[in-house]
Design an enzyme around this catalytic site. Structure first.
Site, PDB file in Angstrom:
ATOM      1  N   LYS A  67      41.020  53.487  15.397  1.00 59.36           N
ATOM      2  CA  LYS A  67      40.936  52.611  16.575  1.00 59.36           C
ATOM      3  C   LYS A  67      40.125  53.297  17.647  1.00 59.36           C
ATOM      4  CE  LYS A  67      42.467  49.011  18.936  1.00 59.36           C
ATOM      5  NZ  LYS A  67      41.056  48.786  19.311  1.00 59.36           N
ATOM      6  N   LYS A 103      35.330  55.803  17.169  1.00 50.99           N
ATOM      7  CA  LYS A 103      34.546  55.402  18.345  1.00 50.99           C
ATOM      8  C   LYS A 103      33.183  54.938  17.878  1.00 50.99           C
ATOM      9  CE  LYS A 103      35.262  55.578  22.847  1.00 50.99           C
ATOM     10  NZ  LYS A 103      36.578  55.658  23.502  1.00 50.99           N
ATOM     11  N   THR A 187      43.798  50.018  31.149  1.00 42.49           N
ATOM     12  CA  THR A 187      43.487  51.449  31.236  1.00 42.49           C
ATOM     13  C   THR A 187      43.787  51.955  32.646  1.00 42.49           C
ATOM     14  OG1 THR A 187      41.767  51.053  29.593  1.00 42.49           O
ATOM     15  CG2 THR A 187      41.768  53.199  30.649  1.00 42.49           C
ATOM     16  N   ASN A 218      35.704  49.422  35.384  1.00 39.50           N
ATOM     17  CA  ASN A 218      36.983  48.781  35.046  1.00 39.50           C
ATOM     18  C   ASN A 218      38.190  49.687  35.341  1.00 39.50           C
ATOM     19  OD1 ASN A 218      39.184  48.611  32.809  1.00 39.50           O
ATOM     20  ND2 ASN A 218      38.370  46.537  32.921  1.00 39.50           N
TER      21      ASN A 218
HETATM   22  N1  GLU Z   1      37.747  52.645  25.008  1.00 40.93           N
HETATM   23  C1  GLU Z   1      39.127  52.784  25.365  1.00 40.93           C
HETATM   24  C2  GLU Z   1      39.555  54.239  25.251  1.00 40.93           C
HETATM   25  O1  GLU Z   1      38.757  55.140  25.293  1.00 40.93           O
HETATM   26  C3  GLU Z   1      40.019  51.800  24.635  1.00 40.93           C
HETATM   27  C4  GLU Z   1      40.049  51.937  23.149  1.00 40.93           C
HETATM   28  C5  GLU Z   1      40.812  50.811  22.460  1.00 40.93           C
HETATM   29  O2  GLU Z   1      41.363  49.945  23.134  1.00 40.93           O
HETATM   30  O3  GLU Z   1      40.829  50.828  21.232  1.00 40.93           O
HETATM   31  O4  GLU Z   1      40.713  54.532  25.164  1.00 40.93           O
END
Ligand code: GLU
Length: 429
Positions: A67, A103, A187, A218
């Site tokens: 994820k 990622k 977040t 954000n």
């Molecule tokens: N990009 C966000 C992070 O770095 C969210 C990742 C997600 O929701 O999978 O945590």
């Protein structure tokens, strides 16, 4: 050249001495599992063709499907994406989500594309990734300069390719396309909850605390608004162009409104629809980081605090809204100087936690109210913050090391359940 990934995995050795982990388990964590590199052909609006480079890296999938977000940025490189995937493995382990880490990214300045070019590029990337990811293998989400609309396009593209409506393949989608209530601010909300936890542990009064945020995307916008609502005084913030500093405090909802309208941060104060500019000092991003504030929230990109400027950081508490804003060496300097850092893998885990809720809702086809999302998020952040804080106090280590210890313990117990050297060499039953 320095490697962000090599820097990131140094934390494993630092934490290993306090964790229940074998060398072979650490060795697994030092490597990524798979990397996809693609060239995405984009037909520009003027008829010309340009190829953009994109990556998807999966780091570890022992605890579940991988994820992690997708970023669009001119400075994306595979080494950075590997580090970000590694941090996702730990973030998910620290807050106990049944996921590994991944990622993705495209090397592009999205501001240089028209809306239709952005859509074609996003759909093109999904076309290239479709066999590498999936709702039970690897689930992307938004990250730097990507948003709900882009997630919606990508989900639609995937569903078309697979000829099956598949909302759970990606999270952070718009609400009408299977998004979750409470994902947009998740977040920033997680950053806010972790600061609240620390405030409670230290018995601080929020009204006596000043906060500076680097970045006004954000994460920072939502964290700042929630903190201000609780009485914390937001005295400085910045975007990529520069920042503003006002010791008497800034009004976040007014500044968010101006930022949405003009794309710039401006010190304004609005009552209803009447806005006026208030006195504030213009500062650079570097100056913002060195302000004498109680809490500093770096919420932009990685490596903004390095061994160079770490000795000049005056904030006594740092909450990492961004991933990897503090280099490994800077982190040791800050720890020695007594700065408490709430690490990224805990402080900004709110986004992926609500992504997990979104995925659960997509799979169940049953959707929750925002209050339920907030409540469940707060429960998780508070619980895991507590665990990490306890480990920190017990070993007298940094909070980052404690978070790695917590994550390593969860990961190593999953490796052990599969069988490690100890099992195969008949050292365990
Ligand atoms: N990009 C966000 C992070 O770095 C969210 C990742 C997600 O929701 O999978 O945590």
């Amino acid at each position: 050249m320095s490697s962000i990934f090599a820097d990131a995995i140094k934390n494993l050795d630092l934490a290993a001495k306090y964790a229940d982990v074998d060398e072979e388990e650490l060795e697994r964590l030092r490597h990524t599992k798979a990397t996809l590199e693609v060239g995405i052909p984009l037909r520009r609006d003027n008829g010309s063709l340009e190829i953009f480079k994109g990556y998807r890296v999966q780091h570890d999938s022992t605890r579940g499907p991988t994820k992690g977000g997708i970023r669009y940025h001119p400075q994306v490189c595979v080494d950075e994406v590997k580090a970000l995937a590694f941090w996702m493995t730990f973030k998910c382990a620290v807050v106990g989500l049944p996921y590994g880490g991944a990622k993705g990214g495209i090397i592009v300045d999205p501001k240089s594309l028209s809306r239709m070019e952005l859509e074609r590029l996003s759909r093109g990337f999904m076309g290239q990734m479709a066999d590498f990811i999936g709702p039970d293998t690897d689930i992307p989400a938004p990250d730097v300069y990507t948003n709900a609309r882009i997630m919606g396009w990508m989900m639609d593209e995937y569903s078309k390719i697979k000829r099956q409506y598949t909302p759970a393949v990606i999270t952070g989608k718009p609400l009408p396309l299977g998004g979750s209530a409470g994902r947009e601010d998740a977040t920033g909300r997680g950053v806010y909850y972790s600061i609240k936890e620390l405030t409670a542990k230290k018995a601080w009064d929020p009204k006596t605390l000043t906060v500076a945020l680097q970045g006004f995307g954000n994460v920072a916008q939502h964290a700042a608004a929630l903190l201000q609502r609780d009485g914390y005084r937001i005295v400085a913030l910045s975007d990529s162009q520069g920042g503003i500093y006002r010791p008497e405090g800034l009004d976040i909802p007014s500044i968010v409104k101006a930022k949405n309208e003009t794309r710039r941060v401006k010190a304004i104060y609005c009552e209803g629809s009447v806005c006026e500019v208030v006195d504030a000092k213009t500062i650079s991003n570097e100056e913002l980081l060195e302000l004498d504030v109680d809490i500093l929230i770096p919420a932009a990109l990685e490596n903004v605090i390095t061994a160079d400027n770490a000795p000049r950081i005056r904030a006594k508490t740092i909450a990492e809204g961004a991933n990897g804003p503090i280099s490994f060496d800077a982190d040791q300097i800050l720890h020695e100087r007594g700065t408490l850092v709430i690490p990224d893998i805990l402080a900004n885990a709110g986004g992926v936690t609500v992504s997990y809720f979104e995925w659960v809702q997509n799979k169940a086809g049953y959707y929750w109210q925002a209050e339920e999302v907030h409540q469940r998020l707060q429960t998780i952040i508070a619980r895991e913050f507590d665990h990490v804080y306890e480990i920190m106090q017990h070993h007298q280590c940094s909070m980052r090391t404690a978070a790695y210890v917590h994550g390593i313990n969860r990961l190593s117990s999953a490796y052990r359940a599969q069988g490690t050297h100890r099992y195969y060499a008949s050292l365990d039953e």
